[in-house]
Every structure is written in C-alpha cells, then in structure tokens.
Design a protein around this motif. Structure first.
Motif, short mmCIF file in Angstrom:
data_model
loop_
_atom_site.label_atom_id
_atom_site.label_comp_id
_atom_site.label_asym_id
_atom_site.label_seq_id
_atom_site.Cartn_x
_atom_site.Cartn_y
_atom_site.Cartn_z
N GLN A 2 90.13 20.73 16.29
CA GLN A 2 90.71 20.30 14.99
C GLN A 2 89.93 20.34 13.66
N ARG A 3 88.68 20.96 13.73
CA ARG A 3 87.74 21.07 12.78
C ARG A 3 87.23 22.42 12.48
N LEU A 4 87.51 23.26 13.42
CA LEU A 4 87.01 24.68 13.44
C LEU A 4 87.74 25.49 12.28
N VAL A 173 75.57 22.93 3.96
CA VAL A 173 74.56 23.04 4.87
C VAL A 173 74.93 24.30 5.96
N ASP A 174 74.07 25.04 5.90
CA ASP A 174 74.27 26.30 6.69
C ASP A 174 73.22 26.47 7.58
N GLN A 199 78.31 25.04 7.53
CA GLN A 199 78.55 26.44 8.02
C GLN A 199 77.61 26.69 9.23
N VAL A 200 78.32 27.45 10.16
CA VAL A 200 77.19 27.62 11.33
C VAL A 200 77.27 28.95 11.91
N GLU A 242 82.80 25.64 9.46
CA GLU A 242 83.25 26.91 9.28
C GLU A 242 82.31 27.98 9.88
N VAL A 243 82.58 28.67 10.66
CA VAL A 243 81.77 29.73 11.29
C VAL A 243 81.85 31.00 10.44
#
Length: 274
Positions: A2-4, A173-174, A199-200, A242-243
């Motif tokens: 739900q948060r991707l 924050v990444d 961000q990941v 966020e990817v």
C-alpha cells in the motif's frame, strides 16, 4: 504494498504512459514522476493519465540546482523552480525533490555554494506555501558534492530545513545517499515531522565506471534495510516508500521484471519494518 512507489528512473526505458500502466498492472498505488517525461506528453495529459489510473504521485523529480553565482543564472534557476512547484501542485504530488546542485565551473567555495542553495530555498518557500507544495531537500553522498549536491549529509539538510515550516520544507531520506553517514540514526530521529520522502535502493560494489549508475536493487548490496527503515518509521514517517534505482543492468531489463523484483524485495526487506 500500500505504500510502495515506483520512481520512473527505476524503469528508465519506460515512457510515462508505460510506467503508469506498469504500476497499475503490478498493483502499485503510487508513482514518482520526472519532469522531462511529463513535459514530453504535456502537463495536462500527465495529470489526466495519473488521475484516470487512480495513482498517487509520491514525488516530482526534480527541482534545485541553485548554486550558480551569476545573478541572471540564479534568477533563471528560481523561475525554473517556480514552474516545477506549479507542476508538482497540478500533479497533486506529495513533494518536489530538490537536488541542491554542485560547484559552478572553476569554483572551489563549497560553503559558499551551500549558502546560495539555502538562500534559494528561502526564496522559493513562500511560493511552495502558496501552492501547497512540500519542498524536499535531498542530501547526496559526498561523491556527488562537486557536480550535483553540495548538501552531503542529512544533518546539513536539516540545518537548512529547520528554518522553515515543516509543511513547506522537509528532507528526503535516501538510503543510497545516507547509509554511511556517522550518527545517521540520530539525524533521522531529528528529522521527525520533516521527512518529505523515503527513497530506497542499495549500495553495490564494485562501483561501475559511472558512479551515478551505482544504485542497486534492494538486497544486492550493503545496506541494512530493516534497521534503516525502522529508524524512519520511528521518526513517524507514514508516506510512500519510493524505489529509485540508477543502474545500466536494471534499465536494460524488461520493466515488468524489474517491478516484480522490486515489489518482492520491498515486501521482504522494507515493509516489515514500517
């Protein structure tokens, strides 16, 4: 999931239309868009496509590049960022990501460039407030200080952001940019109420020849995602994750395969700690 959110650059071979359709097909609720693909189809069309697809826009990439010295160039940068704020508002995006910019040609005054970036953000803050847009200052790993980001740590980004209302200026924050930072756990806690975007992607070795293309899929490198994500969750962040991956091999792969792997790794490594 739900948060991707899928940042468009993770599937750089996809057009905006393809990225939207890919998110819908994969069951993702959110997309992070880049201004260039939006401009290619036109803002009105992009807004309509996103709304018809039922997607959230987690972020707009990007504004910033504030560090020029010349007065005319600084005025032009301001106007470009005002337009980016308007686009972000039209798309209903959660945040406009700001990349501060690097050192101008021939300039070695890092502190001065950082001060100009802070002043430029101060000049933009009233415009962001007027449009209901959150500006997210993105600190970048020091390897990019010369050409892209003179703000290198979360601590430095917060030093700027804390002069403003958290509703208008926050921080990005990444994991790629911040996993190395000494004391980053404390800085993430300090960022409570100011995290504009999480961000990941992973830090992989060996580095490719182009350092910009060194972001890997979560789980392929050295970052402890469960621990880092738990810090972000403890800071109260409840927005999209966020990817954002820049890597030639990822870009060359079929977009649907990339999104499938991304979703699986998110569920395994990130989501349980949110």
């Amino acid at each position: 999931m739900q948060r991707l959110s899928l940042n468009q650059r993770t599937c750089a071979n996809w057009s905006l239309r393809e990225a939207i359709d890919g998110c819908v097909a994969a069951g993702l609720p959110s997309i992070g868009v880049w201004r260039e693909p939006v401009a290619e189809v036109g803002l009105d069309t992009a807004v309509r496509w996103v709304r018809e697809a039922g997607l959230r826009v987690s972020s707009v990439c990007r504004g910033g590049f504030f560090t020029v010295r010349d007065a005319d160039a600084r005025a032009a940068a301001h106007e470009a960022n005002v337009e980016a704020i308007r686009e972000t508002a039209a798309l209903g995006a959660a945040t406009l990501v700001l990349v501060p910019g690097g050192l101008p040609d021939g300039d070695k005054d890092l502190a001065g460039a950082r001060d100009r970036a802070a002043q430029a953000i101060a000049d933009l803050e009233p415009v962001a407030a007027e449009h209901g847009v959150l500006l997210g200052i993105e600190p970048m790993h020091p390897i990019f200080a010369a050409d892209r980001g003179v703000v290198s740590t979360l601590g430095q980004a917060l030093d700027i952001a804390e002069h403003f209302d958290p509703a208008t200026v926050g921080v990005v924050v990444d994991t790629f940019h911040l996993w190395w930072e000494p004391g980053v756990e404390e800085q993430v806690a300090r960022a409570a109420g100011r995290i504009a975007s999480y961000q990941v992607c992973d830090w992989i070795t060996p580095f490719p020849a182009d350092a910009l293309l060194s972001r890997g899929m979560m789980g392929d490198g050295h970052i402890d995602f469960p621990t880092f994500t738990s810090w972000v969750a403890q800071a109260g962040y409840t927005g999209d994750v966020e990817v954002e991956i820049f890597h030639a091999d990822v870009w060359a792969a079929p977009g649907a395969d990339v999104v499938s792997t991304m979703a699986r790794r998110y569920v395994e490594l990130v989501q349980p700690s949110l």
